[in-house]
Structure formats: C-alpha cells, structure tokens
Motif scaffolding. Structure first.
Motif, PDB file in Angstrom:
ATOM      1  N   ALA A  94       0.972  -1.119  -0.089  1.00 37.53           N
ATOM      2  CA  ALA A  94       0.033  -0.121   0.160  1.00 37.53           C
ATOM      3  C   ALA A  94       0.760   1.297   0.044  1.00 37.53           C
ATOM      4  N   PRO A  95       0.287   2.405  -0.483  1.00 35.53           N
ATOM      5  CA  PRO A  95       1.198   3.481  -0.452  1.00 35.53           C
ATOM      6  C   PRO A  95       1.753   3.939   0.799  1.00 35.53           C
ATOM      7  N   GLY A  96       0.941   3.890   1.879  1.00 30.53           N
ATOM      8  CA  GLY A  96       1.594   4.534   3.222  1.00 30.53           C
ATOM      9  C   GLY A  96       2.553   3.313   3.863  1.00 30.53           C
ATOM     10  N   VAL A  97       2.640   2.164   3.326  1.00 32.90           N
ATOM     11  CA  VAL A  97       3.643   1.331   3.998  1.00 32.90           C
ATOM     12  C   VAL A  97       4.843   1.829   4.316  1.00 32.90           C
ATOM     13  N   ASP A  98       5.702   1.788   5.373  1.00 37.02           N
ATOM     14  CA  ASP A  98       6.896   2.198   5.750  1.00 37.02           C
ATOM     15  C   ASP A  98       8.071   1.346   4.851  1.00 37.02           C
ATOM     16  N   GLN A  99       8.928   2.391   4.527  1.00 37.24           N
ATOM     17  CA  GLN A  99       9.769   2.183   3.121  1.00 37.24           C
ATOM     18  C   GLN A  99      10.611   0.730   3.683  1.00 37.24           C
ATOM     19  N   GLU A 100      11.073   0.508   4.871  1.00 39.08           N
ATOM     20  CA  GLU A 100      11.751  -0.632   5.335  1.00 39.08           C
ATOM     21  C   GLU A 100      10.906  -1.872   5.106  1.00 39.08           C
ATOM     22  N   VAL A 101       9.715  -1.939   5.568  1.00 38.41           N
ATOM     23  CA  VAL A 101       9.015  -3.080   5.508  1.00 38.41           C
ATOM     24  C   VAL A 101       8.730  -3.365   3.878  1.00 38.41           C
ATOM     25  N   ALA A 102       8.444  -2.384   3.028  1.00 35.64           N
ATOM     26  CA  ALA A 102       8.318  -2.428   1.409  1.00 35.64           C
ATOM     27  C   ALA A 102       9.518  -3.094   0.950  1.00 35.64           C
ATOM     28  N   ALA A 103      10.566  -2.702   1.500  1.00 31.49           N
ATOM     29  CA  ALA A 103      12.124  -3.188   0.905  1.00 31.49           C
ATOM     30  C   ALA A 103      12.215  -4.722   1.206  1.00 31.49           C
ATOM     31  N   TRP A 104      11.809  -5.054   2.288  1.00 32.14           N
ATOM     32  CA  TRP A 104      12.159  -6.466   3.081  1.00 32.14           C
ATOM     33  C   TRP A 104      10.893  -7.267   2.251  1.00 32.14           C
ATOM     34  N   ARG A 105       9.779  -6.803   2.018  1.00 30.88           N
ATOM     35  CA  ARG A 105       8.967  -7.570   1.444  1.00 30.88           C
ATOM     36  C   ARG A 105       9.369  -7.856  -0.037  1.00 30.88           C
TER      37      ARG A 105
END
Length: 332
Positions: A94-105
């Motif tokens: 989602a657009p509001g997801v934290d950048q670190e969470v997005a990268a690790w996903r």
C-alpha cells in the motif's frame, strides 16, 4: 489498454530520505494491457525512456493485475499475450507502508522491484531496484548505528560515518561510562565471593567464558528483537520463540561444557557448576535481552538503546552472580 504507455513521473524521486512506499515509487514504467502480445510490447518499448524498465506492469485500465519481467518479454514468442506471462501473485504494498517494510517484502519474495497499489488495486507506481537497494542500505546503516547505543534519529544515523571526532566522542562516551560503571560493580560482585574463590582459584578461570557466552546469546536476541520492533512486530509474537530458543541454546552449550570440563580437570563438581551456570546464564541473557528493548519501546523510547552497553552491563552482572552463586552452592 491498447498499447504500452508511460505513467506520470513521481516528483522528488531522486531522494532517499522518504519514509513510505509511495514516496519511493515512480510512475515512469512500462505499462501494458493483459491481451497485448509480447512482440507488440517489445516494439512499444523502443525509443522510450523509463525510470525503471526491469518489469512490465500489467493493468486493465488502472487496475493492477500483475508484473512481467523484461527478460520474459524479450524471450517470449511474439504472439504470446502478456497475460500468459505475468505473475499474478507478484507482491504489492500500500502507498503508506513504511519504506523498510516494503523493501524487505520485495526481498522475501525474491523480487527486484515492487508494485505500489491502493486499497482498490489501482496502480500507483513501482519502487525500482536502485530505490529498494538504497532503502535497505540506509536502514542497515541506521540499525548498526542505533545498535551501538549512540544514535536515535534516522537523519543523524545516516550521517554517522561522516561525524567529526568531537561529535563521535560526545555520542559514545556516556554509554561507555555506563559500561565502566558496570565493570566496577562487577569487581565488587566478584570481591563479595572472595573467600569462596580463595578456596578454589580455578573457579575464576571460567568467569570470562561464562560472561562471553551470555553476551553472545544476548546480542543475538537483541538483534532479532530490535529488528522485529522496528518492523512493527509485537513483542508477544517473538517472546515465546525467543525464550525457547535461548533455553535450547543454553542446554546445548551446557551439554558440551559439562563433559569437557569433567574430562579436562577431573572434577565433577566443577563440571556441574560450569554446565549449570552456562545454561542459566544463557537463558537469563535471552530474557534480559528481550525485556530491555521492550521496556524502551513501551515507554516510547528508541528500543535500540536497550540493546547496547546497557544490556551488556546487565547481562554481565547477572552472569557473574549466577556463576558464583551456583559454584558456592555446588562446591561448598
């Protein structure tokens, strides 16, 4: 959608100081419809400029359907449809997801790029590979700096390696003074068992080893806990597994230490004392390593502060007290 096209660019996409997935996403990527043929898409890519061309985004109007890697498009038969090539299970955030969470996903799913979509599956953009790498690198540097217990904000953490000597001194000295205080307390603690140690000087030989093992186990736990808290994982989800892991590690190390000490020094009581101390110190270190970051997080303080010199002091004092108490009980 009849042909590949370029979505609008995202503003400020050259910076790596953002915090959410949408702020790292760019719309200047190849977008194709599900019924387009691979040959047509290849032709549409010629002469275009993109911020990221590692993947083709597949959309029906603005509804995100999946991703196709550029390699698959280039190798496919010209008449194959994009729909047959796309990955329908491609990870999205989602657009509001934290950048670190997005990268690790993206890392966990083995993807070099990550699609950003809203709650209605409307396509927002793609986080390109160089952005994901930049986020992982900056977050890694921040975690290392915060893990040392001398930094708090992310903006300061990213510039830690460029700090002048005076600032490095001011940031680190208070925590090292805390460690010095712990060393003095440890000396007093050992001195309180002076009579017992005089009766068997060999007991002192094992103090450094007990302390080291407890610190090593605690450091491993601290790393896992601080990383989990930074990703929003609640402590209750980590507590049972980490405690069980600490107990099992303590049992395994004790199972090795006890027969070895018995074989090397031919003293059953000494071997029992060392084995029991290794088990108890390692298990206790795991608990202390979890509780300190949790307390900091509960009081809305940076949990990384609980995983530096403060945790080391607590673990060292506990390890020494446990070891000397057990040896006094067993060998008296």
């Amino acid at each position: 959608m009849d042909a590949a096209h370029i979505a609008e660019p995202h503003e400020g996409e050259t910076h790596l100081t953002f915090e959410t997935a949408a702020e790292h996403a760019t719309g200047r990527v190849p977008v194709a419809g599900p019924l387009q043929r691979a040959g047509d898409v290849r032709e549409m890519l010629v002469g275009q400029q993109y911020d990221c061309a590692s993947h083709i985004v597949v959309c029906d109007a603005d509804q995100f359907l999946g991703l196709v890697t550029i390699e698959e498009v280039l190798l496919a038969h010209p008449d194959v449809t994009i729909e047959s090539l796309m990955d329908r299970e491609a990870p999205v955030v989602a657009p509001g997801v934290d950048q670190e969470v997005a990268a690790w996903r993206a890392v966990r799913h083995g993807e070099s790029a990550l699609a950003v979509v809203d709650g209605d599956r409307h396509f927002v953009g793609v986080i390109p590979p160089h952005r994901l790498l930049g986020v992982l690198l900056s977050e890694h540097e921040e975690d290392l700096a915060r893990f040392g217990g001398f930094l708090r904000s992310s903006s300061v953490a990213r510039t830690a390696s460029e700090e002048p000597v005076q600032r490095r001194f001011r940031h680190r000295l208070p925590w090292l003074l805390l460690g010095l205080g712990g060393a003095l307390l440890a000396a007093d603690l050992v001195a309180s068992f002076e009579t017992h140690l005089q009766l068997n000087v060999m007991l002192a030989f094992f103090i450094p080893g007990i302390v080291y093992l407890a610190d090593a186990v605690g450091t491993q736990t601290e790393t896992v806990v601080v990383r989990g808290l930074s990703l929003g994982i609640p402590m209750r989800r980590m507590l049972a597994r980490e405690l069980l892991a600490g107990v099992l590690i303590g049992i395994a190390l004790a199972a090795v230490a006890l027969p070895f000490v018995w074989w090397r020094w031919h003293d059953g009581n000494l071997a029992l004392s060392v084995g029991a101390s290794v088990f108890a110190a390692c298990s206790t270190a795991t608990l202390a390593a979890m509780m300190l970051p949790w307390l900091f997080d509960a009081f809305r303080l940076d949990p990384a502060f609980g995983s530096g010199p403060l945790a080391t002091v607590v673990q060292d004092l506990l390890s020494i007290w446990i070891y000397l108490s057990i040896t006094t009980l067993v060998m008296s």
